[in-house]
Design a protein around this motif. Structure first.
Motif, PDB file in Angstrom:
ATOM      1  N   LEU A  10       0.829  -1.195   0.000  1.00 31.32           N
ATOM      2  CA  LEU A  10       0.000   0.000   0.000  1.00 31.32           C
ATOM      3  C   LEU A  10       0.865   1.246   0.000  1.00 31.32           C
ATOM      4  CD1 LEU A  10      -2.762   1.470   0.363  1.00 31.32           C
ATOM      5  CD2 LEU A  10      -2.437   1.190   2.824  1.00 31.32           C
ATOM      6  N   ALA A  46      -5.242   9.130  -1.311  1.00 34.41           N
ATOM      7  CA  ALA A  46      -5.154   8.194  -2.428  1.00 34.41           C
ATOM      8  C   ALA A  46      -4.477   6.943  -1.901  1.00 34.41           C
ATOM      9  CB  ALA A  46      -4.362   8.805  -3.576  1.00 34.41           C
ATOM     10  N   LEU A  47      -5.194   5.833  -1.929  1.00 35.95           N
ATOM     11  CA  LEU A  47      -4.677   4.547  -1.453  1.00 35.95           C
ATOM     12  C   LEU A  47      -4.367   3.695  -2.671  1.00 35.95           C
ATOM     13  CD1 LEU A  47      -7.355   3.978   1.329  1.00 35.95           C
ATOM     14  CD2 LEU A  47      -5.124   5.062   1.578  1.00 35.95           C
ATOM     15  N   GLN A  48      -3.084   3.523  -2.954  1.00 37.56           N
ATOM     16  CA  GLN A  48      -2.622   2.818  -4.159  1.00 37.56           C
ATOM     17  C   GLN A  48      -2.118   1.436  -3.753  1.00 37.56           C
ATOM     18  OE1 GLN A  48      -2.228   4.403  -7.401  1.00 37.56           O
ATOM     19  NE2 GLN A  48      -1.641   2.450  -8.255  1.00 37.56           N
ATOM     20  N   LYS A  75      -5.673   0.762  -9.864  1.00 36.04           N
ATOM     21  CA  LYS A  75      -5.273   0.056  -8.644  1.00 36.04           C
ATOM     22  C   LYS A  75      -5.303   0.944  -7.406  1.00 36.04           C
ATOM     23  CE  LYS A  75      -2.234  -3.379 -10.784  1.00 36.04           C
ATOM     24  NZ  LYS A  75      -0.930  -4.026 -10.687  1.00 36.04           N
ATOM     25  N   ALA A  76      -6.126   2.001  -7.425  1.00 37.25           N
ATOM     26  CA  ALA A  76      -6.188   2.938  -6.303  1.00 37.25           C
ATOM     27  C   ALA A  76      -7.631   3.303  -5.979  1.00 37.25           C
ATOM     28  CB  ALA A  76      -5.396   4.203  -6.623  1.00 37.25           C
ATOM     29  N   SER A  78      -9.822   6.430  -3.524  1.00 37.06           N
ATOM     30  CA  SER A  78      -9.728   7.683  -2.776  1.00 37.06           C
ATOM     31  C   SER A  78     -10.635   7.576  -1.566  1.00 37.06           C
ATOM     32  CB  SER A  78     -10.152   8.864  -3.641  1.00 37.06           C
ATOM     33  OG  SER A  78      -9.226   9.069  -4.670  1.00 37.06           O
TER      34      SER A  78
END
Length: 97
Positions: A10, A46-48, A75-76, A78
């Motif tokens: 992550l 933003a969680l990638q 692949k993300a 918000s």
């Protein structure tokens, strides 16, 4: 499906504004992301997930009740986190064959 040991699972942007923790969902459906915003302003995180593609994501309550769906793009996801508050999301991942 699990990422390799060398892959970062992550990435969070912006860095340093929230404490982000991951845990296995209590019901076994994906993971729960818990983000606590340290700042006095609302934050859009933003969680990638570089190593594995999320199949779906939802805002959820701290007791893991699903609420609104979150869009998955590149692949993300918000996640909006209110000032000095906690926000949670459930993330499900595609199964690799």
């Amino acid at each position: 499906a699990t990422p390799t040991d060398s892959a970062q699972f992550l990435q969070v942007e912006p860095e340093g504004v929230a404490d982000v923790q991951l845990k296995q969902a209590d019901d076994g459906r994906g993971i729960i992301v818990r983000a606590f915003n340290f700042t006095a302003q609302a934050q859009k995180l933003a969680l990638q997930f570089p190593a594995i593609s999320p199949a779906g994501a939802w805002v959820c309550s701290p007791i893991e009740d699903d609420r609104d769906a979150l869009a998955v793009e590149n692949k993300a996801i918000s996640l909006n986190v209110p000032p000095r508050a906690l926000a949670c999301a459930r993330v499900l991942f595609e199964e690799e064959n």
